[in-house]
Design a protein around this motif. Structure first.
Motif, PDB file in Angstrom:
ATOM      1  N   VAL A 243     -18.794 -14.019 -26.536  1.00 21.92           N
ATOM      2  CA  VAL A 243     -18.529 -13.173 -25.369  1.00 21.92           C
ATOM      3  C   VAL A 243     -18.116 -11.782 -25.830  1.00 21.92           C
ATOM      4  O   VAL A 243     -18.598 -10.784 -25.301  1.00 21.92           O
ATOM      5  CB  VAL A 243     -17.460 -13.802 -24.445  1.00 21.92           C
ATOM      6  N   SER A 244     -17.255 -11.704 -26.821  1.00 24.18           N
ATOM      7  CA  SER A 244     -16.816 -10.404 -27.335  1.00 24.18           C
ATOM      8  C   SER A 244     -17.999  -9.608 -27.875  1.00 24.18           C
ATOM      9  O   SER A 244     -18.109  -8.399 -27.638  1.00 24.18           O
ATOM     10  CB  SER A 244     -15.764 -10.581 -28.428  1.00 24.18           C
TER      11      SER A 244
ATOM     12  N   ARG B 121     -21.973  -5.076 -26.811  1.00 23.66           N
ATOM     13  CA  ARG B 121     -23.335  -4.585 -26.606  1.00 23.66           C
ATOM     14  C   ARG B 121     -23.502  -3.905 -25.250  1.00 23.66           C
ATOM     15  O   ARG B 121     -24.418  -3.111 -25.059  1.00 23.66           O
ATOM     16  CB  ARG B 121     -24.333  -5.736 -26.728  1.00 23.66           C
ATOM     17  N   ALA B 122     -22.616  -4.183 -24.333  1.00 18.67           N
ATOM     18  CA  ALA B 122     -22.720  -3.622 -22.984  1.00 18.67           C
ATOM     19  C   ALA B 122     -22.462  -2.117 -22.956  1.00 18.67           C
ATOM     20  O   ALA B 122     -22.853  -1.446 -22.005  1.00 18.67           O
ATOM     21  CB  ALA B 122     -21.749  -4.321 -22.040  1.00 18.67           C
ATOM     22  N   SER B 123     -21.865  -1.591 -23.994  1.00 14.92           N
ATOM     23  CA  SER B 123     -21.513  -0.172 -23.984  1.00 14.92           C
ATOM     24  C   SER B 123     -22.732   0.739 -23.872  1.00 14.92           C
ATOM     25  O   SER B 123     -22.622   1.871 -23.413  1.00 14.92           O
ATOM     26  CB  SER B 123     -20.709   0.185 -25.235  1.00 14.92           C
ATOM     27  N   SER B 124     -23.888   0.244 -24.267  1.00 12.73           N
ATOM     28  CA  SER B 124     -25.095   1.073 -24.220  1.00 12.73           C
ATOM     29  C   SER B 124     -25.873   0.910 -22.910  1.00 12.73           C
ATOM     30  O   SER B 124     -26.928   1.503 -22.740  1.00 12.73           O
ATOM     31  CB  SER B 124     -26.007   0.735 -25.399  1.00 12.73           C
TER      32      SER B 124
ATOM     33  N   LEU C 231     -20.126 -10.862 -15.314  1.00 13.45           N
ATOM     34  CA  LEU C 231     -20.549 -12.099 -15.986  1.00 13.45           C
ATOM     35  C   LEU C 231     -19.587 -12.455 -17.114  1.00 13.45           C
ATOM     36  O   LEU C 231     -19.252 -13.632 -17.302  1.00 13.45           O
ATOM     37  CB  LEU C 231     -21.967 -11.951 -16.539  1.00 13.45           C
ATOM     38  N   ALA C 232     -19.148 -11.457 -17.853  1.00  9.45           N
ATOM     39  CA  ALA C 232     -18.187 -11.712 -18.927  1.00  9.45           C
ATOM     40  C   ALA C 232     -16.902 -12.297 -18.348  1.00  9.45           C
ATOM     41  O   ALA C 232     -16.296 -13.190 -18.955  1.00  9.45           O
ATOM     42  CB  ALA C 232     -17.901 -10.431 -19.700  1.00  9.45           C
ATOM     43  N   GLY C 233     -16.505 -11.824 -17.180  1.00  6.89           N
ATOM     44  CA  GLY C 233     -15.331 -12.380 -16.512  1.00  6.89           C
ATOM     45  C   GLY C 233     -15.523 -13.850 -16.184  1.00  6.89           C
ATOM     46  O   GLY C 233     -14.609 -14.662 -16.371  1.00  6.89           O
TER      47      GLY C 233
END
Length: 114
Positions: free
Chosen positions: A21-22, A27-30, A42-44
């Motif tokens: 998850v981390s 990767r979501a930063s981009s 979704l991560a939540g």
């Protein structure tokens, strides 16, 4: 399966899931702002599943050896349910990253044509 072994295996799997998850969150930063918001939702969900699984491990740790025999089938069923839910959310996250990366590559290719 003995309680101690189940706990150890479960804790190792939890650490693996937490790491995944981390990694996906990083990767979501981009991603675009909208995609990033959806992704963090979704991560939540994944973190909720992790919390539920951690609670199961804590419950197993609290059980006496005698009570473990009665609780292990129920805990294993709950674990499998959480595992399936976590893996489904993780797959949604993977698809979101791939889709976002594909869109970014398409935009970059379009920009280089100009």
């Amino acid at each position: 399966m003995k309680r101690e072994k189940w706990i150890e295996e479960s804790k190792a799997k939890l650490a693996q899931w937490d790491s995944k998850v981390s990694e996906m969150e990083a990767r979501a930063s981009s991603m675009s702002e909208k995609a990033r918001a959806e992704y963090h939702a979704l991560a939540g969900k994944a973190r909720v599943r992790l919390g539920e699984a951690k609670a199961q491990v804590a419950e197993a740790k609290a059980e006496s050896a005698e009570a473990w025999d009665n609780a292990k089938d129920r805990l294993q069923k709950e674990w499998e349910k959480n595992k399936k839910g976590f893996e489904a959310v993780l797959e949604e996250m993977r698809e979101g990253v791939e889709e976002s990366e594909g869109q970014r590559e398409d935009a970059e290719a379009e920009g280089s044509k100009r």
